[in-house]
Design a protein around this motif. Structure first.
Motif, short mmCIF file in Angstrom:
data_model
loop_
_atom_site.label_atom_id
_atom_site.label_comp_id
_atom_site.label_asym_id
_atom_site.label_seq_id
_atom_site.Cartn_x
_atom_site.Cartn_y
_atom_site.Cartn_z
N MET A 79 0.81 -1.00 0.05
CA MET A 79 -0.06 0.30 -0.59
C MET A 79 1.43 1.21 -0.03
O MET A 79 0.48 2.34 -0.76
N ARG A 80 2.83 1.40 0.69
CA ARG A 80 2.84 2.32 0.52
C ARG A 80 3.27 2.77 -0.25
O ARG A 80 3.29 4.04 -1.44
N THR A 81 3.53 1.58 -1.49
CA THR A 81 4.06 2.23 -2.39
C THR A 81 3.02 2.50 -3.18
O THR A 81 3.83 3.57 -4.15
N LEU A 82 2.06 2.55 -4.12
CA LEU A 82 0.56 2.96 -4.44
C LEU A 82 0.54 3.87 -4.07
O LEU A 82 0.84 4.86 -4.73
N LEU A 83 0.75 4.27 -2.49
CA LEU A 83 0.88 5.43 -2.43
C LEU A 83 1.85 6.32 -2.57
O LEU A 83 1.96 8.11 -2.74
N ASN A 84 2.85 6.14 -2.79
CA ASN A 84 4.57 6.82 -3.47
C ASN A 84 4.59 7.31 -4.48
O ASN A 84 4.82 8.90 -4.92
N VAL A 85 3.84 6.33 -5.21
CA VAL A 85 3.50 6.47 -6.63
C VAL A 85 2.74 7.58 -7.20
O VAL A 85 3.19 8.33 -8.22
N ILE A 86 1.62 7.29 -6.85
CA ILE A 86 1.06 8.53 -6.81
C ILE A 86 1.11 9.92 -6.25
O ILE A 86 1.17 11.11 -6.84
N TRP A 87 1.96 10.05 -5.34
CA TRP A 87 2.10 11.13 -4.31
C TRP A 87 3.30 11.59 -5.55
O TRP A 87 3.72 13.21 -5.74
N LEU A 88 4.31 10.70 -5.65
CA LEU A 88 5.16 10.90 -6.94
C LEU A 88 4.52 11.93 -7.78
O LEU A 88 5.03 13.15 -8.27
N VAL A 89 3.88 11.51 -8.56
CA VAL A 89 3.12 11.67 -10.08
C VAL A 89 2.66 13.64 -9.76
O VAL A 89 2.43 14.37 -10.69
N PHE A 90 2.10 13.32 -8.46
CA PHE A 90 0.94 15.24 -8.63
C PHE A 90 1.77 15.60 -7.35
O PHE A 90 1.21 17.25 -7.47
N GLY A 127 -7.77 12.86 -3.30
CA GLY A 127 -6.31 13.88 -2.98
C GLY A 127 -6.47 14.20 -1.66
O GLY A 127 -5.45 14.49 -1.11
N ILE A 128 -6.98 14.13 -0.91
CA ILE A 128 -6.38 14.62 0.93
C ILE A 128 -5.59 13.99 1.91
O ILE A 128 -5.19 14.72 2.50
N PRO A 129 -5.30 12.36 1.71
CA PRO A 129 -4.96 12.28 2.53
C PRO A 129 -3.54 12.62 1.79
O PRO A 129 -2.27 12.96 2.45
N PHE A 130 -3.23 13.28 0.66
CA PHE A 130 -1.60 13.32 -0.30
C PHE A 130 -1.84 14.80 0.03
O PHE A 130 -0.79 15.34 0.65
N GLY A 131 -3.16 15.53 0.46
CA GLY A 131 -2.49 17.12 1.23
C GLY A 131 -2.42 17.06 2.43
O GLY A 131 -1.68 18.09 2.78
N ILE A 132 -2.50 15.72 3.35
CA ILE A 132 -2.63 16.33 4.27
C ILE A 132 -1.51 15.69 4.62
O ILE A 132 -0.19 16.14 5.15
N ALA A 133 -0.67 14.80 4.05
CA ALA A 133 0.96 14.86 4.21
C ALA A 133 1.89 16.07 3.79
O ALA A 133 2.99 16.26 4.41
N ASN A 134 1.25 16.77 3.05
CA ASN A 134 1.70 17.81 2.75
C ASN A 134 2.07 19.35 3.72
O ASN A 134 2.75 19.45 4.00
N PHE A 135 0.66 19.17 4.65
CA PHE A 135 0.41 19.50 5.54
C PHE A 135 1.63 18.88 6.70
O PHE A 135 1.81 19.78 7.96
N LYS A 136 1.57 17.45 6.88
CA LYS A 136 2.90 17.27 7.44
C LYS A 136 3.90 17.90 7.30
O LYS A 136 4.73 18.01 8.37
N LEU A 137 4.36 17.76 6.39
CA LEU A 137 5.45 18.87 5.38
C LEU A 137 6.12 20.05 6.57
O LEU A 137 7.12 20.27 5.95
N ILE A 138 5.17 20.26 6.41
CA ILE A 138 4.96 22.19 7.13
C ILE A 138 6.42 22.42 8.03
O ILE A 138 7.13 23.62 7.50
N PRO A 139 5.84 21.44 8.99
CA PRO A 139 6.94 21.93 10.27
C PRO A 139 8.08 21.71 9.70
O PRO A 139 8.95 21.90 9.91
#
Length: 124
Positions: free
Chosen positions: A1-12, A98-110
């Motif tokens: 599952m992590r790999t799939l999420l990472n691939v989608i994340w990488l593209v978008f 896209g919500i999980p990926f948006g949350i991942a972006n917000f977690k990268l802010i700090p």
């Protein structure tokens, strides 16, 4: 599952954020005195490229030097990269998928604002 999420994340999102961190790292390396910030930018850029399955933890014993270095980082590059994470997160949260990926972006802010004194570790 992590790999799939990472691939989608990488593209978008991940590739473009990685390029932003890479640009910050190159600028920091050129200025020579800011090489520690360039190393931090490159490290976090790799994390932004493939974030699922990893987490950021505070380094024990990071003291005043890390704090002062983070203040310089915020002024030189951290603020702009955090803005990139914010707007990318908002754009990704427009769709339900896209919500999980948006949350991942917000977690990268700090970590984008204060990279020194942090370690990126794998989640078991």
């Amino acid at each position: 599952m992590r790999t799939l999420l990472n691939v989608i994340w990488l593209v978008f999102s991940g590739f473009w954020l990685f390029l932003g961190y890479l640009l910050a790292a190159v600028i920091m390396f050129v200025l020579i005195i800011t090489i520690p910030w360039g190393i931090a930018a490159a490290r976090i850029g790799v994390y932004a490229l493939w974030p699922f399955g990893k987490t950021v933890v505070a380094t024990p014993g990071a003291g005043v030097g890390s704090f002062l270095g983070n203040v310089v980082w915020v002024v030189l590059a951290g603020f702009w990269i955090a803005i990139g994470h914010f707007f990318s997160g908002i754009a990704l949260c427009v769709t339900i998928i896209g919500i999980p990926f948006g949350i991942a972006n917000f977690k990268l802010i700090p970590v984008a604002l204060m990279p020194l004194g942090k370690q990126i570790v794998d989640i078991p």
